[in-house]
Design an enzyme around this catalytic site. Structure first.
Site, PDB file in Angstrom:
ATOM      1  CB  CYS A  58      -0.915  -0.004   1.222  1.00 28.88           C
ATOM      2  SG  CYS A  58      -0.023   0.217   2.774  1.00 28.88           S
ATOM      3  CB  ALA A  61       3.862  -0.384   2.402  1.00 26.16           C
ATOM      4  NE  ARG A  92      12.384  -1.596   1.644  1.00 22.84           N
ATOM      5  CZ  ARG A  92      13.053  -0.453   1.636  1.00 22.84           C
ATOM      6  NH1 ARG A  92      13.257   0.231   2.737  1.00 22.84           N
ATOM      7  NH2 ARG A  92      13.520   0.009   0.483  1.00 22.84           N
ATOM      8  CG  HIS A 191       8.025   4.640  -3.855  1.00 25.86           C
ATOM      9  ND1 HIS A 191       7.910   3.779  -4.909  1.00 25.86           N
ATOM     10  CD2 HIS A 191       8.236   3.870  -2.760  1.00 25.86           C
ATOM     11  CE1 HIS A 191       8.064   2.543  -4.491  1.00 25.86           C
ATOM     12  NE2 HIS A 191       8.245   2.562  -3.179  1.00 25.86           N
TER      13      HIS A 191
HETATM   14 FE1  CFM Z   1      13.120   0.371  -5.393  1.00 25.22          FE
HETATM   15 FE2  CFM Z   1      12.547  -1.978  -5.599  1.00 25.22          FE
HETATM   16 FE3  CFM Z   1      11.124  -0.342  -4.076  1.00 25.22          FE
HETATM   17 FE4  CFM Z   1      13.641  -1.075  -3.401  1.00 25.22          FE
HETATM   18 FE5  CFM Z   1      12.632  -3.083  -1.837  1.00 25.22          FE
HETATM   19 FE6  CFM Z   1      11.562  -3.913  -4.104  1.00 25.22          FE
HETATM   20 FE7  CFM Z   1      10.163  -2.313  -2.588  1.00 25.22          FE
HETATM   21 MO1  CFM Z   1      10.603  -4.761  -1.805  1.00 25.22          MO
HETATM   22  S1  CFM Z   1      14.496  -1.334  -5.287  1.00 25.22           S
HETATM   23  S2  CFM Z   1      12.644   0.817  -3.326  1.00 25.22           S
HETATM   24  S3  CFM Z   1      14.495  -2.005  -1.633  1.00 25.22           S
HETATM   25  S4  CFM Z   1      11.273  -0.424  -6.181  1.00 25.22           S
HETATM   26  S5  CFM Z   1      12.708  -4.985  -2.689  1.00 25.22           S
HETATM   27  S6  CFM Z   1      12.249  -3.968  -6.240  1.00 25.22           S
HETATM   28  S7  CFM Z   1       9.484  -3.978  -3.660  1.00 25.22           S
HETATM   29  S8  CFM Z   1      10.900  -2.820  -0.654  1.00 25.22           S
HETATM   30  S9  CFM Z   1       9.242  -0.421  -2.944  1.00 25.22           S
END
Ligand code: CFM
Length: 538
Positions: A58, A61, A92, A191
């Site tokens: 989500c 997260a 994480r 993000h």
């Molecule tokens: Fe970038 Fe990722 Fe992500 Fe990531 Fe991660 Fe991920 Fe993620 Mo899990 S590199 S920041 S450290 S998009 S592994 S492939 S899914 S937490 S949001």
């Protein structure tokens, strides 16, 4: 026989109702390169079909867990029911290394306002204020961040006004995030929201000058399993100063001072490209895409950084570090290739690793037959050149797009237009990302936001030697007799970044794809059937 990707696609689609199948068809694409290098269009960053089992997370997260969480001295308070805080606590594997016993590290704590029915009915701002005061009295942090969960948006608590009041009252930086879980179609929205607030409230608030010669920020590296430690070590040996990392092994002050760097190196494009773009606009810092996953990618990234600074001594140091490391890498590559060459992998993970980790498999002689992201956008699949044609839908429009202009006093273009052109011609692409599909093989399957039903069918049809995903998929995959490597948490392994990390990865995958253990596994009912057959036979 090699499965046909087109037949596989129809096989997956035929299980859905007509309308769903029609929409889904645009998210399942057979990778076919056109003569001009373009790849097919894929539909991405759209809502998951209700009822489908998605791998996605989500918005909360993506904001709290992914972007801000790894920073050890930002005290994070989850405003919401306790479950959101508890389940996002230490799940994480972002590691951090405090500099001494007095260096703050709040990562091990879980702070939540523990919202109850009463707050849902009468509002939760009072409880949030009390929580901030209590947290401040216990920890005396220099900064507090407040994260909104779904009910906060539904009842209309104003976390931003609480943050403003508390900032004034406590005399420290306090800011909030409207990162309610439902805010976007996935963690990707989180993000963006995290990037915006970091940029508004933190970046550029510490003017301490940095005297070093080769200063960079590493964007989109989160120190999972110690990856950032490996990269930090490499950069240090090359003589490159890391002003900040967004946000593995990071601190608040480093973010605040990050505008002093002369280059932004972007590792995970999806999660942090917004900060890179905004820093370019406001301060004049160019960004390049790097990839420290895979030995070849690591060498190339170091070389590009050296090219950017265009300094003979730096270039020599970089070349020395690369050759020091490559001997051991090539030795292990040679060894594992004898057992792994030609084996197949599938990668369905996140927003950047499904691309980056294909490089490591290629170095082992393994083939990626299918891959996809959970929540990336079209530019991460097809490259940033499609950005002008990406349709902005209502879901994306609900996320704020900051209007950033050059800072009146602090905008300082680090390279002139001619120098940028020269870098481009020298192979260092400025503000560019080619995306995953152009680098994938012809005929490979690309699936966005894969649904669990499709995962199970793919395993049956392709029988790959390894499937890479996360904890939610792991055991279902292994019960199908196929090893599953977690590419989010690395299971208990890592680091996998840099040269040393590549060696770790080769060895672990070699062990996983060559073990016989899964072929010995029998489900209880299969064992019963065998016993019954034996009984009949005797
Ligand atoms: Fe970038 Fe990722 Fe992500 Fe990531 Fe991660 Fe991920 Fe993620 Mo899990 S590199 S920041 S450290 S998009 S592994 S492939 S899914 S937490 S949001």
């Amino acid at each position: 026989m090699k499965p046909n990707p087109h037949t596989t696609k129809s096989e997956l689609l035929k299980a859905y109702p007509a309308k769903t199948a029609r929409k889904r068809a645009d998210q399942i694409v057979v990778n076919e390169h056109r003569a001009d290098g373009a790849v097919p269009e894929i539909r991405a960053n759209v809502r998951t079909t209700p009822g489908a089992i998605t791998q996605r997370g989500c918005t909360y997260a993506g904001c709290k867990g992914v972007v801000i969480g790894p920073t050890r001295d930002i005290l994070s308070i989850t405003h919401g029911p306790i479950g959101c805080g508890f389940y996002s606590w230490l799940t994480r594997r972002n590691q951090t290394r405090p500099e001494g016993p007095d260096d703050a590290n709040y990562i091990t704590y879980c702070l939540s306002t523990d919202m109850q029915d009463e707050q849902i009915v009468f509002g939760g701002e009072k409880k949030l204020r009390a929580a901030i005061e209590e947290a401040y009295a216990i920890f005396h942090p220099k900064v507090i961040a407040i994260f909104s969960t779904c009910p906060v948006g539904l009842i209309g608590d104003d976390v931003h006004s609480v943050a403003r009041d508390m900032k004034e009252k406590l005399g420290i930086n306090v800011f909030g995030f409207s990162c309610e879980g439902y805010k976007g179609v996935s963690q990707s929205a989180g993000h963006h929201i995290a990037n915006n607030q970091l940029f508004k409230h933190v970046v550029g608030t510490n003017e301490t000058p940095r005297p070093e010669k080769f200063k960079i920020n590493m964007l989109g590296e989160y120190n999972i399993g110690g990856d950032a430690f490996v990269i930090e070590d490499l950069l240090e040996r090359c003589g490159i100063t890391l002003v900040s990392t967004f946000s593995g092994n990071s601190t608040y002050d480093a973010f605040a001072n990050s505008h002093m760097a002369d280059l932004n190196a972007v590792m995970c494009h999806r999660s942090i490209n917004y900060v890179a773009e905004m820093m370019e606009k406001k301060f004049g810092i160019p960004w390049i895409k790097v990839n420290f996953v895979g030995a070849e990618g690591t060498a190339k990234s170091l070389r590009h950084i050296a090219q950017y600074f265009n300094d003979a001594e730096l270039t020599e140091r970089v070349e020395n570090v690369i050759s020091e490391e490559m001997t051991a890498v090539l030795e292990t590559q040679f060894d594992v290739r004898s057992r792994c060459e030609g084996k197949t992998a599938m990668l369905f993970v996140g927003g950047s690793r499904a691309h980056h980790y294909q490089m490591l498999f290629a170095e082992m002689g393994m083939k990626t037959v299918a891959a996809g992201y959970e929540f990336s956008h079209r530019d991460d699949y097809e490259g940033r050149r499609v950005l002008p044609s990406v349709k902005v839908d209502a879901d994306s429009r609900s996320i704020e797009e900051l209007q950033v202009v050059a800072d009146e006093t602090r905008y300082m273009p680090r390279r002139g237009p001619d120098e940028l052109v020269q870098l481009q011609t020298g192979g260092v692409e400025i503000a560019g990302y080619q995306g995953m599909m152009p680098e994938m093989e012809e005929g490979a399957l690309v699936i966005d936001d894969i649904y669990h039903f499709e995962t199970e069918r793919l395993l049956e049809i392709y029988k790959p030697d390894i499937f890479c995903a996360g904890i939610k998929e792991k055991y279902a995959v292994q019960k199908a007799g196929i090893p599953c490597k977690q590419l989010h948490s690395y299971d208990y392994g890592g680091p996998y970044a840099g040269f040393r990390g590549a060696i770790n990865f080769y060895n672990e995958i070699d062990r996983m794809v060559n073990t016989k253990v899964f072929s010995y596994a029998r489900a209880p009912w299969e064992a019963e059937e065998e016993l019954a057959e034996e009984a009949i036979a005797s």
